[in-house]
Design an enzyme around this catalytic site. Structure first.
Site, PDB file in Angstrom:
ATOM      1  N   ILE A 193       0.824  -1.217   0.000  1.00 12.48           N
ATOM      2  CA  ILE A 193       0.000   0.000   0.000  1.00 12.48           C
ATOM      3  C   ILE A 193       0.851   1.257   0.000  1.00 12.48           C
ATOM      4  O   ILE A 193       0.323   2.365   0.031  1.00 12.48           O
ATOM      5  CB  ILE A 193      -0.963   0.027   1.202  1.00 12.48           C
ATOM      6  CG1 ILE A 193      -0.189  -0.112   2.512  1.00 12.48           C
ATOM      7  CG2 ILE A 193      -2.017  -1.057   1.063  1.00 12.48           C
ATOM      8  CD1 ILE A 193      -1.054   0.017   3.751  1.00 12.48           C
ATOM      9  N   GLY A 194       2.148   1.107  -0.026  1.00  9.85           N
ATOM     10  CA  GLY A 194       3.018   2.267  -0.066  1.00  9.85           C
ATOM     11  C   GLY A 194       4.465   1.836   0.017  1.00  9.85           C
ATOM     12  O   GLY A 194       4.775   0.669   0.224  1.00  9.85           O
ATOM     13  N   GLY A 218       8.879   3.527  -0.135  1.00 13.26           N
ATOM     14  CA  GLY A 218       9.799   4.632  -0.347  1.00 13.26           C
ATOM     15  C   GLY A 218      11.205   4.175  -0.066  1.00 13.26           C
ATOM     16  O   GLY A 218      11.522   2.979  -0.131  1.00 13.26           O
ATOM     17  N   MET A 241      12.744   3.955   2.637  1.00 14.44           N
ATOM     18  CA  MET A 241      12.930   3.138   3.830  1.00 14.44           C
ATOM     19  C   MET A 241      12.403   1.726   3.680  1.00 14.44           C
ATOM     20  O   MET A 241      12.746   0.845   4.460  1.00 14.44           O
ATOM     21  CB  MET A 241      12.254   3.796   5.041  1.00 14.44           C
ATOM     22  CG  MET A 241      12.932   5.071   5.481  1.00 14.44           C
ATOM     23  SD  MET A 241      12.376   5.586   7.106  1.00 14.44           S
ATOM     24  CE  MET A 241      10.615   5.763   6.822  1.00 14.44           C
ATOM     25  N   VAL A 258       5.443  -0.834   2.618  1.00 12.60           N
ATOM     26  CA  VAL A 258       4.375  -1.010   3.596  1.00 12.60           C
ATOM     27  C   VAL A 258       3.304  -1.908   2.979  1.00 12.60           C
ATOM     28  O   VAL A 258       2.866  -1.689   1.851  1.00 12.60           O
ATOM     29  CB  VAL A 258       3.752   0.336   4.007  1.00 12.60           C
ATOM     30  CG1 VAL A 258       2.619   0.114   5.005  1.00 12.60           C
ATOM     31  CG2 VAL A 258       4.803   1.239   4.616  1.00 12.60           C
ATOM     32  N   LYS A 279       5.412  -2.718   7.984  1.00 12.56           N
ATOM     33  CA  LYS A 279       6.463  -2.026   7.240  1.00 12.56           C
ATOM     34  C   LYS A 279       7.712  -2.893   7.211  1.00 12.56           C
ATOM     35  O   LYS A 279       8.252  -3.290   8.247  1.00 12.56           O
ATOM     36  CB  LYS A 279       6.787  -0.681   7.878  1.00 12.56           C
ATOM     37  CG  LYS A 279       7.748   0.143   7.039  1.00 12.56           C
ATOM     38  CD  LYS A 279       7.630   1.611   7.366  1.00 12.56           C
ATOM     39  CE  LYS A 279       8.245   2.452   6.272  1.00 12.56           C
ATOM     40  NZ  LYS A 279       7.985   3.878   6.442  1.00 12.56           N
ATOM     41  N   ASP A 320      12.114  13.274  11.741  1.00 17.60           N
ATOM     42  CA  ASP A 320      11.831  13.316  10.296  1.00 17.60           C
ATOM     43  C   ASP A 320      10.387  13.744  10.037  1.00 17.60           C
ATOM     44  O   ASP A 320       9.651  13.082   9.307  1.00 17.60           O
ATOM     45  CB  ASP A 320      12.102  11.951   9.662  1.00 17.60           C
ATOM     46  CG  ASP A 320      12.161  12.035   8.131  1.00 17.60           C
ATOM     47  OD1 ASP A 320      12.374  13.141   7.603  1.00 17.60           O
ATOM     48  OD2 ASP A 320      11.990  10.998   7.472  1.00 17.60           O
TER      49      ASP A 320
END
Length: 498
Positions: free
Chosen positions: A18-19, A21, A23, A26, A41, A138
Site C-alpha cells: 500500500i506504499g 519509499g 525506507m 508497507v 512495514k 523526520d
C-alpha cells in the site's frame, strides 16, 4: 513466492503493498491470530556499506522501532510489534485507511484553516513525545497520514534517521530530501526537540505556500546548502498562521517555541477560524493527558476521500420539550443582553469625553496572520452567540488615534494600545475586517491575551491608504506586513492586512 502465501512469523499474511519509499515497503496484512487488518512495514537496510555498518543500521532501526512501540497517542500510528524476519526489521502497526499529507497537498491547495487543523493534531502527538524525551527526527508531509474523517496521525518516529535516510552519504549522495530539515541538522548536528518544531513549521509552510521554506532547487546539494544556512523565503499566503510559522522557522533553535507552545497556539488559531467548508473536516480533541505519543513508520493507505463537513449547528437527539426550553432560555438571555447594552449606552452618554480616552498600553503581538486589526465603519456588532464577552460600545475611536494625522501614525497608535487596551484597539477594526476574519470581541481579546508585547517599526505609507510596517512579537523574529487603512468619521481604521 506468491504474495497471497507470504507470511511473517506464521501469523501475519501479507495482502498487498500500500506504499513504499526509500525506507522500505508497507503492506496491508491480516493478523490471523487476532483477526484484524494491520499495516506492516518492511524496512530496507543500506547495501552500499560493509557488513558491519549494515548490522549497525539494523540494530538502530530495531532500537528506534521498540521506542516507538512504547508510545501511545491518538494522533500517532501505534506500533503493535517489532519483528526480525529475513534478516531485517519488520514493524507491525495500526492500519489507517488514509492519504499522506503530501498527497493531499499535491492534489489541491491546502487552506490555512486546514493546515492549522492538521498542525494542531500532529503537534499534540509531538508534544507528547517530547514530554517523554523522544524526538521524531523526520517530520514532513509524507510522514503525516490523514484519514477520511480528517484525523491526522504522525508516523516513522526515529526510524528514518536510524537507517540513514535524509543524510549526506560518504559518496556525496543525498538520501531523502533536506527540504524540511532544521538548519542545525542540515549542518550535521543531532536533531533535538527544536529540530522537530522547525520541521513541523516547514511542513505547514509547504502546505499553504506550495513549496519548501527553502524554495525549490533541482540540485539537492543546493537545497541542502540553503537549509544549512537557514535561508527561508518569507511566507506570503499563510495569513494568520504567519507569526507562529516565523517563530517555528527561526534559524536559532533557542528562538523557536516548544512543541507544547506550538500546540497551544495552533489550538487558539483553530478556535479563531472562520466557519466554513474544509477538505480536512476533523477537529482537534482537547489536549491529551497521556504524556507519550505513539509514532510509527507508515505509508499512506490508498483510500481516503475527504468528506463534506457536518451541517453547521447540528444538535444530536434534542427532544421537543428540551428544544422549547432551550428556545425560552435563549429568548430570555437575548432580552437581558439588550437591556444591559441599553443601560451601558445610557451611562456612556452621560460620561465626560475624557472618560473614554484610553492611554497607550504596552505593545502586544498583533494577530498578524491571525487577528489582524481592522477598523469598524459602524458600531461594532455584538459578538456571536458563541462569544461570552460583551464588546465595548463602538463609539468613534478616541485618543491617541483620533489625533493622528495620517494612516502611518494611526497604525503606530493602534499597536501602542496593545496588549493593555484591547477594548480601544477593537474599535479601530472595520466591520469588513472583522467579518472577513470571522472575528468576535471574545476571540480578539483571547488572542491578544496570549502575548506580552508587540512593536511596530519602520511604519511608512507606500500609496493611497496603504501602510507597511515591521511587526515584532514578544521581542522575537519580526515580519513585514501591509495594511489597508480607511477613514471613518475622520478616524483612521484598519480595513485589511496582507
Amino acid at each position: 513466492m506468491l504474495v497471497e502465501s507470504r507470511r511473517i512469523r506464521d501469523r501475519y499474511r501479507l495482502l498487498e503493498p500500500i506504499g513504499g519509499g526509500a525506507m522500505g515497503t508497507v503492506w496491508r496484512a491480516q493478523d490471523e491470530m487476532l483477526g484484524r487488518t494491520v499495516a506492516i512495514k518492511e524496512l530496507l537496510l543500506p547495501h552500499d556499506h560493509d557488513e558491519h555498518r549494515t548490522e549497525e543500521a539494523k540494530n538502530r532501526a530495531m532500537r528506534e522501532a521498540r521506542i516507538a512501540a512504547r508510545l501511545q497517542h491518538s494522533h500517532a500510528i501505534t506500533v503493535f510489534a517489532v519483528l526480525e524476519e529475513e534478516d531485517r526489521p519488520w514493524l507491525v502497526m495500526e492500519y489507517l485507511p488514509s492519504k499522506s499529507f503530501a498527497v493531499l497537498v499535491g492534489e489541491e491547495p491546502v487552506s490555512v484553516d486546514d493546515a492549522i487543523r492538521i498542525g494542531a493534531q500532529i503537534s499534540s502527538a509531538l508534544a507528547g513525545a517530547h514530554r517523554a524525551g523522544i524526538v521524531h527526527r523526520d517530520v514532513k508531509p509524507a510522514n503525516i497520514l490523514v484519514s477520511e474523517d480528517g484525523t491526522a496521525k504522525i508516523t516513522d518516529f526515529g526510524i528514518s534517521r536510524a537507517i540513514g535516510d535524509v543524510k549526506l552519504t560518504a559518496t556525496g549522495e543525498i538520501a531523502g530530501t533536506p527540504a524540511y530539515l532544521a538548519p542545525e541538522v542540515a549542518r550535521g548536528e543531532d536533531a533535538d526537540f527544536a529540530a522537530d518544531v522547525f520541521s513541523l513549521g516547514a511542513t505547514l509552510y509547504a502546505a499553504v505556500e506550495g513549496q519548501s521554506p527553502y524554495g525549490t532547487a533541482d540540485n539537492p546539494i543546493a537545497l541542502l546548502y540553503k537549509a544549512s544556512s537557514g535561508e527561508i523565503e518569507p511566507p506570503t499566503k499563510a495569513e494568520r498562521l504567519t507569526p507562529l510559522l516565523l517563530r517555528m522557522l527561526a534559524t536559532d533553535p533557542a528562538e523557536r517555541p516548544s512543541m507544547d507552545e506550538v500546540e497551544q497556539e495552533l489550538r487558539a488559531l483553530l478556535s479563531d477560524a472562520e466557519p466554513g467548508e474544509s477538505v480536512l473536516a476533523a477537529t482537534v480533541p482537547e489536549a491529551e493527558v497521556a504524556d507519550v505519543p505513539a509514532a510509527v513508520p507508515t505509508v499512506p493507505a490508498t483510500v481516503a476521500v475527504p468528506p463534506p463537513p457536518p451541517p453547521p449547528g447540528e444538535v444530536a437527539a434534542v427532544s421537543p420539550g428540551a428544544r422549547k426550553g432551550m428556545i425560552a432560555v435563549g429568548a430570555g438571555a437575548a432580552l437581558l443582553c439588550v437591556a444591559v447594552v441599553v443601560a451601558i449606552l445610557l451611562v456612556v452618554r452621560q460620561k465626560a469625553p475624557q472618560d473614554n480616552a484610553a492611554p497607550p498600553a504596552a505593545s502586544q503581538p498583533p494577530a498578524s496572520a491571525s487577528v489582524t486589526p481592522s477598523p469598524s465603519a459602524s458600531p461594532t456588532p455584538a459578538p456571536s452567540s458563541a462569544s461570552t464577552t460583551t464588546p465595548p460600545p463602538t463609539s468613534t475611536p478616541v485618543s491617541p488615534v483620533s489625533a493622528t494625522k495620517n494612516a502611518a501614525q494611526a497604525l503606530s497608535a493602534y499597536y501602542a494600545l496593545l496588549p493593555g487596551n484591547p477594548a480601544e484597539a477593537w474599535k479601530l477594526l472595520t466591520d469588513h475586517f472583522k467579518s472577513s476574519r470571522g472575528q468576535t470581541y471574545d476571540t480578539y481579546t483571547r488572542f491578544w491575551g496570549r502575548y506580552k508585547s508587540v512593536e511596530a517599526s519602520n511604519v511608512k505609507e507606500i500609496g493611497a491608504n496603504k501602510v507597511t510596517a515591521r511587526v515584532l512579537y514578544d521581542g522575537g523574529q519580526g515580519e513585514n506586513d501591509t495594511f489597508t487603512m480607511v477613514q471613518v468619521n475622520g478616524v483612521w481604521m484598519i480595513d485589511s492586512q496582507g
